[in-house]
Write a protein that holds these residues in place. Structure first.
Motif, PDB file in Angstrom:
ATOM      1  N   GLY A   1      11.420 -21.726  -4.506  1.00  0.00           N
ATOM      2  CA  GLY A   1      12.793 -22.168  -4.302  1.00  0.00           C
ATOM      3  C   GLY A   1      13.116 -22.417  -2.844  1.00  0.00           C
ATOM      4  O   GLY A   1      12.343 -22.087  -1.944  1.00  0.00           O
ATOM      5  N   PRO A   2      14.300 -23.004  -2.562  1.00  0.00           N
ATOM      6  CA  PRO A   2      14.710 -23.282  -1.175  1.00  0.00           C
ATOM      7  C   PRO A   2      14.937 -21.994  -0.397  1.00  0.00           C
ATOM      8  O   PRO A   2      15.294 -20.959  -0.968  1.00  0.00           O
ATOM      9  N   LEU A   3      14.693 -22.059   0.893  1.00  0.00           N
ATOM     10  CA  LEU A   3      14.876 -20.902   1.763  1.00  0.00           C
ATOM     11  C   LEU A   3      16.300 -20.906   2.291  1.00  0.00           C
ATOM     12  O   LEU A   3      16.660 -21.727   3.135  1.00  0.00           O
ATOM     13  N   ASN A   4      17.117 -20.018   1.776  1.00  0.00           N
ATOM     14  CA  ASN A   4      18.520 -19.916   2.191  1.00  0.00           C
ATOM     15  C   ASN A   4      18.807 -18.473   2.595  1.00  0.00           C
ATOM     16  O   ASN A   4      18.719 -17.564   1.783  1.00  0.00           O
ATOM     17  N   ASN A   5      19.154 -18.297   3.851  1.00  0.00           N
ATOM     18  CA  ASN A   5      19.454 -16.948   4.325  1.00  0.00           C
ATOM     19  C   ASN A   5      20.311 -17.041   5.577  1.00  0.00           C
ATOM     20  O   ASN A   5      20.089 -17.912   6.427  1.00  0.00           O
ATOM     21  N   LYS A   6      21.277 -16.149   5.713  1.00  0.00           N
ATOM     22  CA  LYS A   6      22.182 -16.180   6.850  1.00  0.00           C
ATOM     23  C   LYS A   6      21.472 -15.883   8.163  1.00  0.00           C
ATOM     24  O   LYS A   6      22.002 -16.191   9.237  1.00  0.00           O
ATOM     25  N   ARG A   7      20.297 -15.277   8.069  1.00  0.00           N
ATOM     26  CA  ARG A   7      19.572 -14.950   9.301  1.00  0.00           C
ATOM     27  C   ARG A   7      18.835 -16.151   9.893  1.00  0.00           C
ATOM     28  O   ARG A   7      18.293 -16.065  10.990  1.00  0.00           O
TER      29      ARG A   7
END
Length: 257
Positions: free
Chosen positions: A195-201
């Motif tokens: 899946g797509p890489l989604n992270n606030k960091r």
């Protein structure tokens, strides 16, 4: 999915791609010239394997890399081990040299369209002649433009430890200290993907030629790269380590700098 498991592991990745670009009518003559060059060189002073048999350059083994090195410009591999300056402009070609059952990718400098004046046992993308780069949180990633396929190479800004490279066809980890590759894996022909890489960091992401890299300030600075189609390996570098993971989040390489 394994989207972020790899961000939390302190890590690194770097890779090198093996290939060349389209060939021209001069190709057989370049191969003949390379065969003569290899026959005249001292194996003990070259980067080619010693004791692996007589080198052979087969028909259509060389392709024009479409990279020019201007007169007097220093050509150097990423590790700084193999360098050369030329008294006139040369073109860089990619050639496959065979030693018995071993095939070695080589970068070849060609003068006047056919004359081989220098050769080293490294793929063409080991020489960052033309590139796009971005640095963040102490990690620098470069996208080489002198390769037929997209490839990104990441390392610590200090140029120490391990570098990782991700290409459409392979993933590589190389030691800056020894100049040797400690991991080479072919990208899978068929894979489920992730899946797509989604992270606030994630503080920055950048894509060039089918390879995307993400930066985070996690563990003091980290960069991760993978193919845009999200198939194959994910590789990255942090200030403390280098890492390569497969699509299921399993670590296939992890080593501290």
């Amino acid at each position: 999915m394994a989207n972020l498991r790899f961000v939390c592991v302190t890590l690194a990745l770097t890779g090198v791609l093996q290939a060349g670009c389209g060939s021209g009518d001069a190709s057989p003559r370049v191969e003949d010239s390379l065969q003569k060059y290899l026959g005249a060189m001292n194996p003990e002073q070259s980067s080619f394997p010693v004791g692996a048999g007589v080198p052979r350059v087969r028909h259509n083994a060389c392709t024009d890399g479409h990279v020019k090195v201007p007169k007097g410009k220093l050509l150097s591999d990423q590790a700084g081990q193999w360098k050369a300056r030329f008294p006139e402009e040369v073109a860089l070609w990619s050639c496959a040299v065979t030693f018995g059952s071993l095939t070695q990718q080589a970068t070849v400098a060609v003068r006047g369209g056919t004359k081989v004046v220098w050769a080293v046992a490294l793929p063409l993308d080991a020489f960052p002649v033309s590139e796009t780069a971005h640095a963040d949180a102490g990690i620098t990633c470069r996208w080489l433009s002198a390769t037929p396929d997209g490839v990104a190479i990441c390392q610590r800004a200090t140029g120490t430890g391990f570098a990782v490279g991700v290409a459409r066809r392979i993933v590589v980890v190389q030691s800056w200290k020894t100049g040797k590759r400690v991991l080479v894996r072919n990208q899978p022909d068929h894979s489920p993907g992730f899946g797509p890489l989604n992270n606030k960091r994630i503080v920055h992401s950048e894509t060039h030629r089918g390879i995307v890299c993400y930066w985070s300030r996690t563990v003091g600075g980290t960069a991760l790269c993978n193919r845009v189609d999200r198939h194959g390996y994910i590789a990255g570098v942090s200030k403390s380590a280098a890492i390569v993971l497969n699509e299921h989040g399993k670590i296939v390489f992890l080593r501290n700098h």
